[in-house]
Structure formats: C-alpha cells, structure tokens
Motif scaffolding. Structure first.
Motif, PDB file in Angstrom:
ATOM      1  N   MET A   1       0.826  -1.207   0.000  1.00 56.29           N
ATOM      2  CA  MET A   1       0.000   0.000   0.000  1.00 56.29           C
ATOM      3  C   MET A   1       0.863   1.261   0.000  1.00 56.29           C
ATOM      4  O   MET A   1       0.575   2.209  -0.717  1.00 56.29           O
ATOM      5  CB  MET A   1      -0.946   0.003   1.208  1.00 56.29           C
ATOM      6  N   TYR A   2       1.924   1.258   0.816  1.00 60.47           N
ATOM      7  CA  TYR A   2       2.808   2.414   0.842  1.00 60.47           C
ATOM      8  C   TYR A   2       3.462   2.616  -0.529  1.00 60.47           C
ATOM      9  O   TYR A   2       3.470   3.726  -1.064  1.00 60.47           O
ATOM     10  CB  TYR A   2       3.900   2.247   1.902  1.00 60.47           C
ATOM     11  N   GLY A   3       4.016   1.546  -1.081  1.00 57.23           N
ATOM     12  CA  GLY A   3       4.716   1.657  -2.355  1.00 57.23           C
ATOM     13  C   GLY A   3       3.812   2.120  -3.484  1.00 57.23           C
ATOM     14  O   GLY A   3       4.162   3.010  -4.256  1.00 57.23           O
ATOM     15  N   SER A   4       2.621   1.534  -3.589  1.00 56.30           N
ATOM     16  CA  SER A   4       1.727   1.908  -4.689  1.00 56.30           C
ATOM     17  C   SER A   4       1.258   3.354  -4.557  1.00 56.30           C
ATOM     18  O   SER A   4       1.209   4.092  -5.536  1.00 56.30           O
ATOM     19  CB  SER A   4       0.531   0.961  -4.747  1.00 56.30           C
ATOM     20  N   LYS A   5       0.933   3.762  -3.339  1.00 52.35           N
ATOM     21  CA  LYS A   5       0.471   5.137  -3.142  1.00 52.35           C
ATOM     22  C   LYS A   5       1.575   6.149  -3.422  1.00 52.35           C
ATOM     23  O   LYS A   5       1.350   7.169  -4.079  1.00 52.35           O
ATOM     24  CB  LYS A   5      -0.052   5.304  -1.717  1.00 52.35           C
ATOM     25  N   MET A   6       2.774   5.891  -2.922  1.00 51.00           N
ATOM     26  CA  MET A   6       3.848   6.860  -3.083  1.00 51.00           C
ATOM     27  C   MET A   6       4.405   6.886  -4.511  1.00 51.00           C
ATOM     28  O   MET A   6       4.855   7.947  -4.971  1.00 51.00           O
ATOM     29  CB  MET A   6       4.965   6.581  -2.082  1.00 51.00           C
TER      30      MET A   6
ATOM     31  N   GLY B   1       5.861   9.704  -8.435  1.00 51.66           N
ATOM     32  CA  GLY B   1       6.394   9.300  -9.730  1.00 51.66           C
ATOM     33  C   GLY B   1       7.791   8.712  -9.646  1.00 51.66           C
ATOM     34  O   GLY B   1       8.371   8.341 -10.662  1.00 51.66           O
ATOM     35  N   LEU B   2       8.341   8.613  -8.456  1.00 53.45           N
ATOM     36  CA  LEU B   2       9.673   8.036  -8.256  1.00 53.45           C
ATOM     37  C   LEU B   2       9.524   6.541  -8.007  1.00 53.45           C
ATOM     38  O   LEU B   2       8.983   6.125  -6.988  1.00 53.45           O
ATOM     39  CB  LEU B   2      10.374   8.695  -7.079  1.00 53.45           C
ATOM     40  N   PHE B   3      10.016   5.735  -8.932  1.00 50.71           N
ATOM     41  CA  PHE B   3       9.806   4.294  -8.814  1.00 50.71           C
ATOM     42  C   PHE B   3      10.863   3.627  -7.946  1.00 50.71           C
ATOM     43  O   PHE B   3      10.538   2.913  -7.000  1.00 50.71           O
ATOM     44  CB  PHE B   3       9.787   3.642 -10.201  1.00 50.71           C
ATOM     45  N   LEU B   4      12.128   3.837  -8.260  1.00 51.32           N
ATOM     46  CA  LEU B   4      13.191   3.094  -7.587  1.00 51.32           C
ATOM     47  C   LEU B   4      13.267   3.409  -6.096  1.00 51.32           C
ATOM     48  O   LEU B   4      13.325   2.500  -5.268  1.00 51.32           O
ATOM     49  CB  LEU B   4      14.536   3.358  -8.266  1.00 51.32           C
ATOM     50  N   SER B   5      13.251   4.681  -5.763  1.00 50.91           N
ATOM     51  CA  SER B   5      13.386   5.036  -4.353  1.00 50.91           C
ATOM     52  C   SER B   5      12.191   4.549  -3.531  1.00 50.91           C
ATOM     53  O   SER B   5      12.366   4.041  -2.414  1.00 50.91           O
ATOM     54  CB  SER B   5      13.555   6.540  -4.194  1.00 50.91           C
ATOM     55  N   GLN B   6      10.996   4.662  -4.062  1.00 48.42           N
ATOM     56  CA  GLN B   6       9.812   4.205  -3.328  1.00 48.42           C
ATOM     57  C   GLN B   6       9.754   2.680  -3.234  1.00 48.42           C
ATOM     58  O   GLN B   6       9.276   2.136  -2.239  1.00 48.42           O
ATOM     59  CB  GLN B   6       8.537   4.753  -3.970  1.00 48.42           C
ATOM     60  N   THR B   7      10.265   1.999  -4.240  1.00 51.43           N
ATOM     61  CA  THR B   7      10.330   0.533  -4.191  1.00 51.43           C
ATOM     62  C   THR B   7      11.321   0.084  -3.133  1.00 51.43           C
ATOM     63  O   THR B   7      11.048  -0.869  -2.378  1.00 51.43           O
ATOM     64  CB  THR B   7      10.721  -0.023  -5.568  1.00 51.43           C
ATOM     65  N   VAL B   8      12.453   0.754  -3.036  1.00 55.78           N
ATOM     66  CA  VAL B   8      13.455   0.408  -2.018  1.00 55.78           C
ATOM     67  C   VAL B   8      12.896   0.668  -0.617  1.00 55.78           C
ATOM     68  O   VAL B   8      13.055  -0.158   0.288  1.00 55.78           O
ATOM     69  CB  VAL B   8      14.767   1.187  -2.256  1.00 55.78           C
TER      70      VAL B   8
ATOM     71  N   VAL C   1       8.167  -7.927  -8.143  1.00 54.95           N
ATOM     72  CA  VAL C   1       7.551  -8.278  -9.427  1.00 54.95           C
ATOM     73  C   VAL C   1       6.255  -7.501  -9.633  1.00 54.95           C
ATOM     74  O   VAL C   1       5.999  -6.978 -10.726  1.00 54.95           O
ATOM     75  CB  VAL C   1       7.306  -9.808  -9.507  1.00 54.95           C
ATOM     76  N   ILE C   2       5.444  -7.392  -8.594  1.00 50.36           N
ATOM     77  CA  ILE C   2       4.197  -6.628  -8.713  1.00 50.36           C
ATOM     78  C   ILE C   2       4.496  -5.168  -9.021  1.00 50.36           C
ATOM     79  O   ILE C   2       3.847  -4.556  -9.883  1.00 50.36           O
ATOM     80  CB  ILE C   2       3.354  -6.760  -7.430  1.00 50.36           C
ATOM     81  N   PHE C   3       5.479  -4.605  -8.343  1.00 53.61           N
ATOM     82  CA  PHE C   3       5.837  -3.208  -8.607  1.00 53.61           C
ATOM     83  C   PHE C   3       6.337  -3.028 -10.033  1.00 53.61           C
ATOM     84  O   PHE C   3       6.012  -2.050 -10.684  1.00 53.61           O
ATOM     85  CB  PHE C   3       6.876  -2.717  -7.612  1.00 53.61           C
ATOM     86  N   LEU C   4       7.131  -3.959 -10.512  1.00 56.56           N
ATOM     87  CA  LEU C   4       7.634  -3.841 -11.877  1.00 56.56           C
ATOM     88  C   LEU C   4       6.514  -3.972 -12.904  1.00 56.56           C
ATOM     89  O   LEU C   4       6.514  -3.283 -13.928  1.00 56.56           O
ATOM     90  CB  LEU C   4       8.720  -4.889 -12.139  1.00 56.56           C
ATOM     91  N   LEU C   5       5.550  -4.845 -12.651  1.00 53.78           N
ATOM     92  CA  LEU C   5       4.447  -5.024 -13.589  1.00 53.78           C
ATOM     93  C   LEU C   5       3.505  -3.823 -13.615  1.00 53.78           C
ATOM     94  O   LEU C   5       2.948  -3.497 -14.663  1.00 53.78           O
ATOM     95  CB  LEU C   5       3.661  -6.289 -13.242  1.00 53.78           C
ATOM     96  N   LYS C   6       3.326  -3.167 -12.500  1.00 50.79           N
ATOM     97  CA  LYS C   6       2.385  -2.043 -12.425  1.00 50.79           C
ATOM     98  C   LYS C   6       3.057  -0.682 -12.529  1.00 50.79           C
ATOM     99  O   LYS C   6       2.381   0.341 -12.419  1.00 50.79           O
ATOM    100  CB  LYS C   6       1.599  -2.129 -11.122  1.00 50.79           C
ATOM    101  N   ARG C   7       4.358  -0.666 -12.755  1.00 49.47           N
ATOM    102  CA  ARG C   7       5.108   0.589 -12.771  1.00 49.47           C
ATOM    103  C   ARG C   7       4.555   1.576 -13.800  1.00 49.47           C
ATOM    104  O   ARG C   7       4.273   2.725 -13.478  1.00 49.47           O
ATOM    105  CB  ARG C   7       6.578   0.312 -13.065  1.00 49.47           C
TER     106      ARG C   7
ATOM    107  N   ILE D   1       2.821   5.225 -12.873  1.00 48.67           N
ATOM    108  CA  ILE D   1       3.512   6.476 -13.243  1.00 48.67           C
ATOM    109  C   ILE D   1       2.708   7.236 -14.286  1.00 48.67           C
ATOM    110  O   ILE D   1       2.615   8.450 -14.247  1.00 48.67           O
ATOM    111  CB  ILE D   1       4.946   6.176 -13.729  1.00 48.67           C
ATOM    112  N   ALA D   2       2.086   6.538 -15.255  1.00 41.52           N
ATOM    113  CA  ALA D   2       1.293   7.192 -16.282  1.00 41.52           C
ATOM    114  C   ALA D   2      -0.003   7.779 -15.702  1.00 41.52           C
ATOM    115  O   ALA D   2      -0.508   8.766 -16.219  1.00 41.52           O
ATOM    116  CB  ALA D   2       0.953   6.214 -17.393  1.00 41.52           C
ATOM    117  N   GLY D   3      -0.509   7.186 -14.640  1.00 50.41           N
ATOM    118  CA  GLY D   3      -1.728   7.680 -14.021  1.00 50.41           C
ATOM    119  C   GLY D   3      -1.539   8.921 -13.190  1.00 50.41           C
ATOM    120  O   GLY D   3      -2.469   9.456 -12.629  1.00 50.41           O
ATOM    121  N   GLN D   4      -0.334   9.400 -13.138  1.00 46.27           N
ATOM    122  CA  GLN D   4       0.024  10.552 -12.324  1.00 46.27           C
ATOM    123  C   GLN D   4      -0.593  11.772 -12.828  1.00 46.27           C
ATOM    124  O   GLN D   4      -1.011  12.483 -13.355  1.00 46.27           O
ATOM    125  CB  GLN D   4       1.537  10.686 -12.315  1.00 46.27           C
TER     126      GLN D   4
END
Length: 103
Positions: A24-29, A34-41, A90-96, A100-103
C-alpha cells in the motif's frame, strides 16, 4: 487453542500485514511522487523491517519452549520474507507504467 497456535496465527498475521502495508505504501507513493526506484526500495525496507521484527518476536517466544518449533518458525519466516520481497518487486515492476502514467 494452545499458546503455540495463537502465536503461530499472530506470526502469520504480522507477516501478511507487513506485505500488505508495504504494498500500500509503495503503490500510493509511486503514484504520488512518480519516483519508482526510491519508493520501491523504501517499501522493500518496510517489509523487511516488519518481517524481521516478527521473526525476532517469534524467536524470543519459542526459544525457551521447543527448539524444533523455534527453527521451524525461523525457516518459515525467512522463506516467506524472501518470497514476499520477490513478489513485491515483481508486482511493482508489472504495475510501474500504470502507476507512473496515471500521475
């Protein structure tokens, strides 16, 4: 129900809750910043921290009771932590692109 059954149930609930909270934190942030790598980490770190706290709690509870229960829960926690991190990534990579486009 015995103390061990209640402890195992709580152990699994904490591990599942850690996965849910980190997702939930990762998907929301990711959607928000729009920052993928830092929020995934950060999300992976949240999951690992909560999982390690659950493993430490399990270890402190079962160490005095039974060594087989201790090692079994330890292996279960480490395995679920490793598999959960991989699934989360894997989920984060598939929905990335969608997030980001929905921003």
């Amino acid at each position: 129900m015995s103390k061990i059954d209640i402890a195992m149930t709580l152990y699994m609930i904490v591990l599942i809750s850690a996965a849910f909270l980190s997702y939930m934190y990762g998907s929301k942030m990711i959607r928000k910043t729009g920052l993928f790598l830092s929020q995934t980490v950060i999300s992976g770190f949240i999951y690992a921290s909560l999982g390690l706290l659950a493993i430490l709690g399990w270890s402190s509870f079962t160490f005095k009771i039974n060594e087989f229960l201790f090692f079994g829960g330890l292996v279960l926690g480490i395995a679920s932590l490793a598999v959960g991190e991989i699934i989360l990534l894997v989920i984060f990579l598939l929905k990335r692109n969608k997030w980001i486009a929905g921003q």
